[in-house]
Design an enzyme around this catalytic site. Structure first.
Site, mmCIF file in Angstrom:
data_model
loop_
_atom_site.group_PDB
_atom_site.id
_atom_site.type_symbol
_atom_site.label_atom_id
_atom_site.label_comp_id
_atom_site.label_asym_id
_atom_site.label_seq_id
_atom_site.Cartn_x
_atom_site.Cartn_y
_atom_site.Cartn_z
ATOM 1 N N ARG A 1 23.998 30.868 -9.931
ATOM 2 C CA ARG A 1 24.230 31.156 -11.355
ATOM 3 C C ARG A 1 24.615 32.623 -11.438
ATOM 4 O O ARG A 1 23.812 33.494 -11.051
ATOM 5 C CB ARG A 1 22.977 30.862 -12.176
ATOM 6 C CG ARG A 1 23.066 31.409 -13.576
ATOM 7 C CD ARG A 1 22.009 30.847 -14.491
ATOM 8 N NE ARG A 1 22.267 29.439 -14.780
ATOM 9 C CZ ARG A 1 21.666 28.758 -15.746
ATOM 10 N NH1 ARG A 1 20.780 29.341 -16.525
ATOM 11 N NH2 ARG A 1 21.954 27.483 -15.952
ATOM 12 N N HIS B 1 30.284 25.440 -16.414
ATOM 13 C CA HIS B 1 28.936 24.945 -16.108
ATOM 14 C C HIS B 1 29.079 23.473 -15.710
ATOM 15 O O HIS B 1 28.660 22.566 -16.441
ATOM 16 C CB HIS B 1 28.049 25.104 -17.343
ATOM 17 C CG HIS B 1 26.578 24.999 -17.065
ATOM 18 N ND1 HIS B 1 26.061 24.763 -15.807
ATOM 19 C CD2 HIS B 1 25.506 25.089 -17.901
ATOM 20 C CE1 HIS B 1 24.727 24.718 -15.889
ATOM 21 N NE2 HIS B 1 24.372 24.912 -17.137
ATOM 22 N N GLN C 1 26.122 20.893 -15.694
ATOM 23 C CA GLN C 1 25.762 20.478 -17.043
ATOM 24 C C GLN C 1 26.684 19.343 -17.501
ATOM 25 O O GLN C 1 26.229 18.330 -18.039
ATOM 26 C CB GLN C 1 25.893 21.676 -18.002
ATOM 27 C CG GLN C 1 25.535 21.355 -19.437
ATOM 28 C CD GLN C 1 24.080 21.039 -19.619
ATOM 29 O OE1 GLN C 1 23.218 21.825 -19.243
ATOM 30 N NE2 GLN C 1 23.767 19.881 -20.197
ATOM 31 N N ASP D 1 26.259 24.316 -28.447
ATOM 32 C CA ASP D 1 25.611 25.261 -27.528
ATOM 33 C C ASP D 1 25.306 26.534 -28.328
ATOM 34 O O ASP D 1 25.769 26.692 -29.469
ATOM 35 C CB ASP D 1 26.545 25.557 -26.337
ATOM 36 C CG ASP D 1 25.905 26.470 -25.278
ATOM 37 O OD1 ASP D 1 24.668 26.613 -25.277
ATOM 38 O OD2 ASP D 1 26.654 27.048 -24.457
ATOM 39 N N CYS E 1 23.059 21.549 -24.624
ATOM 40 C CA CYS E 1 22.705 21.785 -23.220
ATOM 41 C C CYS E 1 21.339 22.451 -23.106
ATOM 42 O O CYS E 1 20.708 22.369 -22.065
ATOM 43 C CB CYS E 1 23.772 22.632 -22.552
ATOM 44 S SG CYS E 1 23.977 24.240 -23.314
ATOM 45 N N ARG F 1 19.936 16.192 -16.027
ATOM 46 C CA ARG F 1 20.320 17.265 -15.093
ATOM 47 C C ARG F 1 19.783 16.928 -13.701
ATOM 48 O O ARG F 1 20.458 17.115 -12.698
ATOM 49 C CB ARG F 1 19.750 18.617 -15.564
ATOM 50 C CG ARG F 1 20.279 19.119 -16.897
ATOM 51 C CD ARG F 1 21.762 19.428 -16.815
ATOM 52 N NE ARG F 1 22.069 20.310 -15.720
ATOM 53 C CZ ARG F 1 21.966 21.643 -15.758
ATOM 54 N NH1 ARG F 1 21.604 22.249 -16.869
ATOM 55 N NH2 ARG F 1 22.276 22.392 -14.702
#
Ligand code: CP
Ligand code: NVA
Length: 312
Positions: free
Chosen positions: A108, A135, A138, A230, A270, A298
């Protein structure tokens, strides 16, 4: 004879690294492992995943760690503060060294270039655990969640309302790659990046998928089957928080906006949610919300990915 589909040894840096059949394979594998997790409890025996985190994470870090344990392997949490990266060792040298110890890395990062460099200089698979551009892990969980709740990704209206950020990028690509329709409504100045839009349009020509851009959250939410949101201020943008709060007025997912969607519309986020900003308590805790299923997925989507990349 057509070549058997395999993801063994592959990187996942961006959604467009995957073809449509490869995404279908990950989703199918995720459903299989989710149904019968015990069967896969030694699938990655002896495998080590290094997890480099330059930013905080609840879902991604914990789900990767648990995924590795549940598949019989192990995960090492490598916060960038504790690596020599913090003292100036380059990403390239870090990649070269970690490749000698580990079987795969997930990272990340602030800059997408860092995951590209890890993949370029490392010799093991690299999985993007969120960058400023994408991402993808996700988005895989998002597709799985939409499929579970709507049974299809085609002939439904998926909408994303808010910031044209990393999560919007990967979701838009994922839906278009699966031949679906997605409308993205952002305030002016917060559009998705041109390069991503061009990639989505190019992929759409092959898959029949379509990305439509808008500045009107109300129109976009109308008759939606899926509404996705988001945060307005992503990690690393904290100093813009006040300005963003003002610029995103009219883009909150609240009961008025939800009333424009289909009655059985699912609401996705998310997470982490900034309750009272991009989404109200009423909606995130309401009957249309599937955010906890989405978070759980996830784990299942990443188990499938790890199994396909690292398994026999
Ligand atoms: N959605 C997501 O990536 O959450 P974390 O930041 O908690 O990993
Ligand atoms: N867009 C958000 C997603 C967090 C999971 C961020 O980058 O902070």
């Amino acid at each position: 004879m057509p070549k058997k589909l395999s993801l063994k040894g592959r990187d996942l840096l961006a959604m467009s690294d995957l073809s449509t059949p490869e995404i279908e394979l990950i989703l199918k594998t995720a459903r299989t492992i989710k149904k019968n997790p015990k069967k896969y409890s030694s699938a990655l025996k002896g495998k080590n995943l290094g997890m480099i985190f330059q930013k905080p994470s609840t879902r991604t870090r914990v789900s990767f760690e648990v995924a590795m344990y549940q598949l019989g392997g192990q995960a090492l949490n490598l916060t960038s503060n504790e690596l020599q990266l913090k003292r100036g060792e380059t990403v390239a040298d870090t990649a070269r060294v970690l490749s000698r110890f580990l079987d795969a890395m997930t990272a990340r990062v602030f800059s997408h270039n860092d995951v590209l460099d890890l993949a370029k200089y490392g010799t093991i698979p690299v999985i993007n655990a969120l960058s400023d551009y994408e991402h993808p892990c996700q988005a895989l969980a998002d597709l799985l969640t939409i499929l579970e709740h709507k049974k299809t990704l085609k002939n439904i209206k998926t909408v994303y309302v808010g910031d044209g950020n990393n999560v919007a990028h990967s979701l838009a690509l994922a839906v278009v790659q699966m031949g679906g329709y997605i409308e993205v409504a952002t305030p002016k100045g917060y559009e998705m990046q041109d390069s991503l839009i061009a990639t989505a349009q190019k992929i759409g020509k092959q898959t029949g998928g379509k990305l439509v851009l808008s500045y009107n959250a109300q129109d976009t939410a109308t008759q939606a089957d899926v509404i996705y949101v988001d945060v307005w201020t992503s990690m690393g943008q904290e100093e813009e928080h006040k300005k963003r709060l003002a610029d995103f007025q009219g883009f909150q997912i609240n009961s008025d906006l939800l009333a424009r969607a289909k009655k059985d519309c699912i609401v996705m986020h998310c997470l982490p949610a900034h309750r009272g900003e991009e989404i109200t308590d009423e909606v995130v805790d309401g009957p249309n919300s599937v955010v906890w299923d989405q978070a759980e997925n996830r784990l299942h989507a990443q188990k499938a990915l790890l199994y396909l990349v690292l398994g026999k």
